[in-house]
Design a protein around this motif. Sequence first.
Motif, PDB file in Angstrom:
ATOM      1  N   CYS A   3       0.833  -1.203   0.000  1.00  0.00           N
ATOM      2  CA  CYS A   3       0.000   0.000   0.000  1.00  0.00           C
ATOM      3  C   CYS A   3       0.869   1.255   0.000  1.00  0.00           C
ATOM      4  CB  CYS A   3      -0.919   0.017   1.213  1.00  0.00           C
ATOM      5  SG  CYS A   3      -2.306  -1.128   1.064  1.00  0.00           S
ATOM      6  N   ALA A   4       0.290   2.343  -0.488  1.00  0.00           N
ATOM      7  CA  ALA A   4       0.952   3.643  -0.441  1.00  0.00           C
ATOM      8  C   ALA A   4       0.739   4.265   0.941  1.00  0.00           C
ATOM      9  CB  ALA A   4       0.375   4.546  -1.532  1.00  0.00           C
ATOM     10  N   GLU A   5       1.420   5.366   1.224  1.00  0.00           N
ATOM     11  CA  GLU A   5       1.264   6.056   2.507  1.00  0.00           C
ATOM     12  C   GLU A   5      -0.193   6.423   2.773  1.00  0.00           C
ATOM     13  OE1 GLU A   5       3.093   6.507   5.004  1.00  0.00           O
ATOM     14  OE2 GLU A   5       5.196   6.515   4.413  1.00  0.00           O
ATOM     15  N   ARG A  23      -5.064   2.294  -6.898  1.00  0.00           N
ATOM     16  CA  ARG A  23      -4.454   3.247  -5.982  1.00  0.00           C
ATOM     17  C   ARG A  23      -5.472   4.034  -5.175  1.00  0.00           C
ATOM     18  NH1 ARG A  23       1.135   4.229  -6.648  1.00  0.00           N
ATOM     19  NH2 ARG A  23       0.858   5.794  -5.025  1.00  0.00           N
ATOM     20  N   THR A  24      -6.713   4.126  -5.657  1.00  0.00           N
ATOM     21  CA  THR A  24      -7.740   4.883  -4.939  1.00  0.00           C
ATOM     22  C   THR A  24      -8.536   3.994  -3.991  1.00  0.00           C
ATOM     23  OG1 THR A  24      -9.535   4.533  -6.525  1.00  0.00           O
ATOM     24  CG2 THR A  24      -7.987   6.327  -7.000  1.00  0.00           C
ATOM     25  N   THR A  25      -8.174   2.717  -3.921  1.00  0.00           N
ATOM     26  CA  THR A  25      -8.920   1.742  -3.136  1.00  0.00           C
ATOM     27  C   THR A  25      -8.069   1.275  -1.971  1.00  0.00           C
ATOM     28  OG1 THR A  25      -9.893   0.995  -5.206  1.00  0.00           O
ATOM     29  CG2 THR A  25     -10.139  -0.474  -3.327  1.00  0.00           C
ATOM     30  N   THR A  26      -8.662   1.192  -0.776  1.00  0.00           N
ATOM     31  CA  THR A  26      -7.946   0.579   0.343  1.00  0.00           C
ATOM     32  C   THR A  26      -8.379  -0.887   0.445  1.00  0.00           C
ATOM     33  OG1 THR A  26      -9.617   0.980   2.037  1.00  0.00           O
ATOM     34  CG2 THR A  26      -8.053   2.778   1.586  1.00  0.00           C
ATOM     35  N   PRO A  27      -7.587  -1.705   1.132  1.00  0.00           N
ATOM     36  CA  PRO A  27      -8.004  -3.105   1.313  1.00  0.00           C
ATOM     37  C   PRO A  27      -9.382  -3.214   1.974  1.00  0.00           C
ATOM     38  CG  PRO A  27      -5.710  -2.808   1.974  1.00  0.00           C
ATOM     39  CD  PRO A  27      -6.258  -1.444   1.688  1.00  0.00           C
ATOM     40  N   THR A  79       3.412  -6.061  15.868  1.00  0.00           N
ATOM     41  CA  THR A  79       4.195  -5.342  16.882  1.00  0.00           C
ATOM     42  C   THR A  79       5.687  -5.568  16.667  1.00  0.00           C
ATOM     43  OG1 THR A  79       3.993  -7.254  18.340  1.00  0.00           O
ATOM     44  CG2 THR A  79       2.408  -5.476  18.663  1.00  0.00           C
ATOM     45  N   ASP A  80       6.479  -4.688  17.249  1.00  0.00           N
ATOM     46  CA  ASP A  80       7.931  -4.880  17.211  1.00  0.00           C
ATOM     47  C   ASP A  80       8.354  -5.757  18.394  1.00  0.00           C
ATOM     48  OD1 ASP A  80       7.999  -3.326  19.486  1.00  0.00           O
ATOM     49  OD2 ASP A  80       8.720  -1.519  18.474  1.00  0.00           O
ATOM     50  N   ALA A  81       9.661  -5.912  18.561  1.00  0.00           N
ATOM     51  CA  ALA A  81      10.181  -6.833  19.578  1.00  0.00           C
ATOM     52  C   ALA A  81       9.751  -6.449  20.994  1.00  0.00           C
ATOM     53  CB  ALA A  81      11.706  -6.887  19.497  1.00  0.00           C
ATOM     54  N   THR A  82       9.449  -5.164  21.201  1.00  0.00           N
ATOM     55  CA  THR A  82       9.058  -4.713  22.535  1.00  0.00           C
ATOM     56  C   THR A  82       7.554  -4.801  22.755  1.00  0.00           C
ATOM     57  OG1 THR A  82       8.649  -2.400  21.942  1.00  0.00           O
ATOM     58  CG2 THR A  82      10.942  -3.027  22.413  1.00  0.00           C
ATOM     59  N   GLY A  83       6.827  -5.208  21.719  1.00  0.00           N
ATOM     60  CA  GLY A  83       5.379  -5.282  21.839  1.00  0.00           C
ATOM     61  C   GLY A  83       4.660  -4.003  21.450  1.00  0.00           C
ATOM     62  N   ALA A  84       5.431  -2.991  21.008  1.00  0.00           N
ATOM     63  CA  ALA A  84       4.822  -1.735  20.567  1.00  0.00           C
ATOM     64  C   ALA A  84       4.285  -1.905  19.140  1.00  0.00           C
ATOM     65  CB  ALA A  84       5.858  -0.622  20.609  1.00  0.00           C
ATOM     66  N   PRO A  85       3.234  -1.151  18.787  1.00  0.00           N
ATOM     67  CA  PRO A  85       2.712  -1.237  17.411  1.00  0.00           C
ATOM     68  C   PRO A  85       3.835  -0.985  16.401  1.00  0.00           C
ATOM     69  CG  PRO A  85       1.248   0.082  18.772  1.00  0.00           C
ATOM     70  CD  PRO A  85       2.485  -0.189  19.604  1.00  0.00           C
ATOM     71  N   LEU A  86       3.908  -1.855  15.397  1.00  0.00           N
ATOM     72  CA  LEU A  86       4.999  -1.762  14.426  1.00  0.00           C
ATOM     73  C   LEU A  86       4.626  -0.756  13.343  1.00  0.00           C
ATOM     74  CD1 LEU A  86       7.708  -3.421  13.664  1.00  0.00           C
ATOM     75  CD2 LEU A  86       6.257  -4.368  11.891  1.00  0.00           C
ATOM     76  N   PRO A  87       5.466   0.253  13.125  1.00  0.00           N
ATOM     77  CA  PRO A  87       5.149   1.167  12.030  1.00  0.00           C
ATOM     78  C   PRO A  87       5.346   0.463  10.685  1.00  0.00           C
ATOM     79  CG  PRO A  87       7.158   1.861  13.203  1.00  0.00           C
ATOM     80  CD  PRO A  87       6.716   0.562  13.806  1.00  0.00           C
ATOM     81  N   PHE A  88       4.429   0.694   9.758  1.00  0.00           N
ATOM     82  CA  PHE A  88       4.627   0.183   8.397  1.00  0.00           C
ATOM     83  C   PHE A  88       4.044   1.185   7.424  1.00  0.00           C
ATOM     84  CE2 PHE A  88       0.607  -1.718   9.820  1.00  0.00           C
ATOM     85  CZ  PHE A  88      -0.245  -1.544   8.749  1.00  0.00           C
ATOM     86  N   VAL A  89       4.446   1.110   6.176  1.00  0.00           N
ATOM     87  CA  VAL A  89       4.025   2.107   5.192  1.00  0.00           C
ATOM     88  C   VAL A  89       2.507   2.043   5.022  1.00  0.00           C
ATOM     89  CG1 VAL A  89       4.281   2.965   2.843  1.00  0.00           C
ATOM     90  CG2 VAL A  89       6.239   1.920   4.009  1.00  0.00           C
ATOM     91  N   GLY A  90       1.840   3.156   5.251  1.00  0.00           N
ATOM     92  CA  GLY A  90       0.387   3.235   5.113  1.00  0.00           C
ATOM     93  C   GLY A  90      -0.354   3.030   6.411  1.00  0.00           C
ATOM     94  N   ARG A  91       0.377   2.753   7.477  1.00  0.00           N
ATOM     95  CA  ARG A  91      -0.293   2.398   8.735  1.00  0.00           C
ATOM     96  C   ARG A  91      -1.295   3.467   9.199  1.00  0.00           C
ATOM     97  NH1 ARG A  91       1.217  -1.155  13.437  1.00  0.00           N
ATOM     98  NH2 ARG A  91      -0.725  -0.963  14.503  1.00  0.00           N
ATOM     99  N   ARG A 119      -8.768   4.629   8.296  1.00  0.00           N
ATOM    100  CA  ARG A 119      -9.811   4.028   7.456  1.00  0.00           C
ATOM    101  C   ARG A 119     -10.538   2.907   8.213  1.00  0.00           C
ATOM    102  NH1 ARG A 119     -13.174   1.873   5.715  1.00  0.00           N
ATOM    103  NH2 ARG A 119     -13.828   1.268   3.613  1.00  0.00           N
ATOM    104  N   ALA A 120      -9.787   2.148   9.002  1.00  0.00           N
ATOM    105  CA  ALA A 120     -10.397   1.056   9.765  1.00  0.00           C
ATOM    106  C   ALA A 120     -11.357   1.597  10.809  1.00  0.00           C
ATOM    107  CB  ALA A 120      -9.303   0.218  10.432  1.00  0.00           C
TER     108      ALA A 120
END
Lengths: 387, 122
Positions: free
Chosen positions: A90-92, A259-263, A277-289, A295-296
């Motif tokens: 996904c895009a940003e 590109r105009t549609t989200t999952p 999550t990352d190794a510490t259990g924090a939400p993992l940043p990812f592109v489009g998060r 949207r969710a």
Amino acid sequence: MTDARRTPLHDEHVALGAALVDFAGWQMPLRYTSDVAEHTAVRTTAGLFDLSHMGEIGVTGPGSGAFLDHALVGNLSALRVHGARYTMLCAEDGGVIDDLIVYRLGDETFMVVANAANHDVALAALRDRAGGFEVTVSDDTASTALVAVQGPAALSIVETLAGEPEGLTVLEADATPAALKYYACLPIRCAGVDGLLARTGYTGEDGFELFVPAAAAPGLWGALMRLGAPLGLVPAGLAARDSLRLEAGMPLYGHELDRTTTPYDAGLGRVVRLDKTDATGAPLPFVGREALQARADSPSTRQLVGLQGLGKRAARAGYPVLASTDAGAAPVGTVTSGAPSPTLGYPIAMAYVTPELSAEGTELAVDVRGRAEPVRVVTLPFYKRPR
Amino acid sequence: MSAALPADLKYTAEHEWLREGSPATVGITGNAAEALGDIVYLELPAVGTQVEAGSVIGEIESTKSVSDLFCPVSGTVVEINTAAVDDPSVINTDPYGDGWLFRVDVTGTGELLDAAAYAALG
């Protein structure tokens, strides 16, 4: 004449008399004999597809899992070795750049399979997002052939090939094609070269996809045709592939996804792993998060639905969906894919409509070249194979 | 490639064929049927319809695409091929024979081509 690329199986297609068509920069078989006969063979026996136009992108290195978790919406680091997962790039802003299947070949080795039409942008996006990760992204498309055997006889055909000397050997102790689970893969040796056998497909039937080095493709194709023909295997083209995936309610990039549609719009929000999550259990940043999280959390503005045509004329991509067959009825959505269903015998379509009209059983209409044809919202998929 | 074009027929640039006579018979060419793929739905004008050369008078739909049906002649439709409406696959298997579409009492014609001129269109 055409500048389109040829797959390693081009000569086979020409020898079989295929009607060739330019598709995403490749010369591909549209059909060999009859769209409907090829479609029906996949539903009743088996079809053999050349999918060598698909993009194979290798991802290797100790940072592979972390990189894919960052670059894609799925939780790929959690994928087991020899597992496969359907996911998206996904895009940003949350729009879909491509939908993908990711195969985990080893602890630090993945293969990303991209749509041919999106190969360049998917590869560029992955390379762009690889900065800071200990990972190598390679384009293996030209050196890799992909052949799919799909249909109820697919397992018997692959087993027959495995019974031939030099035919197909599974390179994993105690593993067999029969025991291979849906969305899983196995390393194989095939005609003297290494390849991959995956239980994946795009037809709604049981089936296998075989990735082999390009030079080995003609031999594999020939062996499958020879061994599969007595079991009802026929070569099948892109026309059958499209009608099969439509019946199975599977999205096609450029139609249900863009590109105009989200999952979430496409009813595929489950592929977005906001819980990773990352190794510490924090939400993992990812592109489009951020965009996807927003949207969710908000009500949807449109919903992908299945439409059963109640008349004979089929809705096609781009046709307006109307609130009713009444003259002057308001537009309420747009058809993304549509065709007369060979298996069901009536027209089917997928469309985006306003959410309040997306309930099963809702009666709508489609403007089919100036005449409103009645349709009914039905649950996807249109066709589910008997088990 | 498809079978040779019957030399006794006239053709249009829109890929219809015409067998002259009273009435005249209209169909689509083998090339057109092959390009469409498996034809699954056929919409024809009703018997008695006044048709005009060059106008759209029906639809031919395959799993892959849909195509307008143009009328190569002007006149009155006197018969339609109901067997082809019931099972349009006959248009693929026998485009110049059992896959004919409709018959017209002709009052005028549009631009018609002979087999060689049609073939030259590519």
